[in-house]
Design an enzyme around this catalytic site. Structure first.
Site, short mmCIF file in Angstrom:
data_model
loop_
_atom_site.label_atom_id
_atom_site.label_comp_id
_atom_site.label_asym_id
_atom_site.label_seq_id
_atom_site.Cartn_x
_atom_site.Cartn_y
_atom_site.Cartn_z
N ARG A 131 4.37 0.91 15.02
CA ARG A 131 4.17 0.31 13.69
C ARG A 131 4.78 -1.09 13.77
O ARG A 131 5.84 -1.27 14.37
CB ARG A 131 4.85 1.10 12.57
CG ARG A 131 4.13 2.40 12.20
CD ARG A 131 4.77 3.05 10.97
NE ARG A 131 4.31 2.48 9.72
CZ ARG A 131 4.85 2.76 8.53
NH1 ARG A 131 5.88 3.57 8.45
NH2 ARG A 131 4.36 2.22 7.42
N ASP A 149 12.24 -3.54 4.82
CA ASP A 149 11.74 -3.23 6.16
C ASP A 149 12.01 -4.35 7.14
O ASP A 149 12.13 -4.14 8.35
CB ASP A 149 10.25 -2.91 6.09
CG ASP A 149 10.03 -1.63 5.31
OD1 ASP A 149 9.90 -1.71 4.07
OD2 ASP A 149 10.07 -0.55 5.93
N GLN A 181 5.39 7.76 -1.74
CA GLN A 181 6.77 7.99 -1.28
C GLN A 181 7.75 8.09 -2.47
O GLN A 181 8.78 8.75 -2.36
CB GLN A 181 7.22 6.84 -0.36
CG GLN A 181 6.56 6.83 1.00
CD GLN A 181 5.33 5.96 1.03
OE1 GLN A 181 4.65 5.76 0.02
NE2 GLN A 181 5.00 5.40 2.19
N ARG A 193 9.33 8.12 8.65
CA ARG A 193 9.07 6.80 8.06
C ARG A 193 10.34 6.31 7.39
O ARG A 193 11.31 7.06 7.25
CB ARG A 193 7.86 6.80 7.11
CG ARG A 193 7.70 7.98 6.23
CD ARG A 193 8.42 8.05 4.89
NE ARG A 193 8.80 6.83 4.25
CZ ARG A 193 9.93 6.67 3.58
NH1 ARG A 193 10.81 7.68 3.50
NH2 ARG A 193 10.22 5.56 2.99
N GLY A 194 10.30 5.03 6.98
CA GLY A 194 11.51 4.41 6.43
C GLY A 194 12.20 3.67 7.57
O GLY A 194 12.36 4.20 8.67
N ALA A 195 12.60 2.43 7.28
CA ALA A 195 13.03 1.53 8.36
C ALA A 195 14.16 2.09 9.23
O ALA A 195 14.01 2.19 10.46
CB ALA A 195 13.40 0.18 7.75
N LYS A 202 7.92 -2.26 0.77
CA LYS A 202 6.69 -1.53 0.42
C LYS A 202 5.84 -2.29 -0.59
O LYS A 202 6.36 -2.89 -1.54
CB LYS A 202 7.09 -0.16 -0.12
CG LYS A 202 5.96 0.74 -0.58
CD LYS A 202 4.92 1.00 0.50
CE LYS A 202 5.48 1.62 1.76
NZ LYS A 202 4.47 1.71 2.85
O1 MRU Z 1 5.57 2.98 4.98
P1 MRU Z 1 6.98 3.48 4.85
O2 MRU Z 1 7.09 4.73 4.02
O3 MRU Z 1 7.68 3.61 6.19
O4 MRU Z 1 7.72 2.33 4.05
C1 MRU Z 1 9.09 2.47 3.88
C2 MRU Z 1 9.68 1.56 2.91
O5 MRU Z 1 9.11 0.59 2.46
C3 MRU Z 1 11.13 1.84 2.63
O6 MRU Z 1 11.41 1.79 1.29
C4 MRU Z 1 11.94 0.88 3.47
O7 MRU Z 1 11.73 1.21 4.82
C5 MRU Z 1 13.37 0.88 3.17
S1 MRU Z 1 14.14 2.22 4.00
C6 MRU Z 1 15.75 2.41 3.63
#
Ligand code: MRU
Length: 350
Positions: A84, A229, A188, A43-45, A240
């Site tokens: 996603r 994201d 997270q 997870r995370g962009a 988030k």
């Molecule tokens: O649902 P997630 O855990 O994938 O959400 C991720 C976030 O909101 C991160 O903070 C975002 O992707 C920034 S990543 C550098």
């Protein structure tokens, strides 16, 4: 060690559902990739972008075992891109490697690995830029920053975005404290950001999400720093769920709200935040805590995973090549500043 990498014909990644326990997963098939994305194993962009690109390389490699068929690889790529909806990195990265598909699996892998390397470089550069920007806003003194969710190395490939900025500041002894919103429902902040900052030796305190705006209003925070994201063409920022209240509090209190994200997060095809598909996840993520149901069996839940922070609340967006200050002009057309990336000593584990 990298969050995600190609090893011996498969994708190897940190299992982020297991944190704070250390566990890695081996993904050998496209179905495993799609499942890993949906369950937030990865997870995370930027990490989703890396997995999207490497996932297409995996599809090509598996297809080659049965007699290479570009059509099948393209169909698999569509499945991966749709796993996603909110983070633009996933579909963007898949699109980036698709032109290599007719040339075969080696070309797809080469394109995917080039994208992964570019992400590492972009995050390292924007971290230095973001640190210099915060110094210009807050001053050259140890600062208290509020962050939300996880925008660190585990959300990327090797470096973070918002936490990359924190790391660069910490290298110059400019972090007094990082306040981390725990980030309900999947935590997270507590499970991932707190682990990263512990490893880096950065002082931090976890707070319940609802505490953030009040702490900001009471003058205990110098600036908010988050990742993103997707950033719409008008600079609305999707991040988030729980980010928007922090931006409101920052604007009301008069402290900077800074977004650190690679250029790939900017989506020129999405006019405003209202056009972004916000992912709604399983209500049980809200209703159950540690496997125990907290609300009556009759209660339903609503579980949006992201929210939209309007551009006029955003002090600055820092990418690897520019600083955009959307709130400095009317109608959110933004001000762009030419910037020089400062050289800065970076310390700590990757
Ligand atoms: O649902 P997630 O855990 O994938 O959400 C991720 C976030 O909101 C991160 O903070 C975002 O992707 C920034 S990543 C550098």
């Amino acid at each position: 060690m990298r969050t995600i990498e190609w090893v011996d014909g498969h994708v190897d990644a940190v299992d982020q559902t297991a944190l704070p326990q250390q566990r890695r997963v081996a993904l050998h098939t496209v179905s495993e990739v799609v499942d890993a994305i949906r369950r937030l194993v990865v997870r995370g962009a930027p990490a989703l972008g890396a997995l999207g690109a490497l996932g297409v390389a995996l599809a090509a490699a598996r297809s080659a075992e049965r007699g290479y068929d570009p059509q099948t690889v393209r169909a698999d790529a569509r499945r991966i891109a749709g796993a996603r909806p909110t983070a633009v990195h996933l579909s963007w990265a898949v699109q980036q490697v698709l032109p290599a598909v007719p040339q075969g699996p080696a070309a797809v892998l080469e394109a995917a690995q080039a994208l992964v390397e570019a992400d590492v470089r972009a995050c390292a550069t924007l971290s230095r830029l973001g640190a210099a920007l915060l110094r210009s806003y807050v001053g050259d003194r140890p600062m208290v920053l509020h962050t939300h969710c996880n925008a660190g190395a585990l959300a990327c490939v090797e470096w973070g975005t918002a936490l990359g900025v924190v790391r660069a500041l910490h290298a110059d002894s400019l972090i007094q404290m990082v306040v981390i919103g725990e980030t309900r429902p999947l935590l997270q902040g507590s499970r991932i950001t707190a682990v990263e900052l512990t490893r880096l030796g950065v002082p931090h305190q976890v707070v319940v999400d609802a505490a953030g705006p009040g702490l900001i209003a009471s003058g205990q925070v110098d600036a908010v720093i988050v990742g993103a994201d997707r950033i719409a063409a008008n600079y609305d920022v999707v991040h988030k769920v729980g980010t928007y209240p922090l931006a409101l509090a920052a604007a009301r209190t008069g402290i900077p709200f800074v977004v650190a994200a690679p250029t790939a997060t900017l989506d020129p095809d999405t006019p405003t935040g209202a056009a972004v598909t916000i992912e709604y996840r399983d209500p049980d993520e809200v209703l159950l805590v540690g496997g125990w149901r907290m609300a009556p069996a009759e209660s339903a839940a609503l579980n949006p995973a992201f929210d939209v922070t309007p551009a006029d609340l955003v002090t600055a967006i820092v990418t690897e090549s520019r600083v955009i200050e959307p709130s400095r002009v009317a109608e959110s057309t933004g001000v762009e500043r030419a910037v020089t990336v400062p050289a800065m000593r970076m310390v700590g584990a990757s």
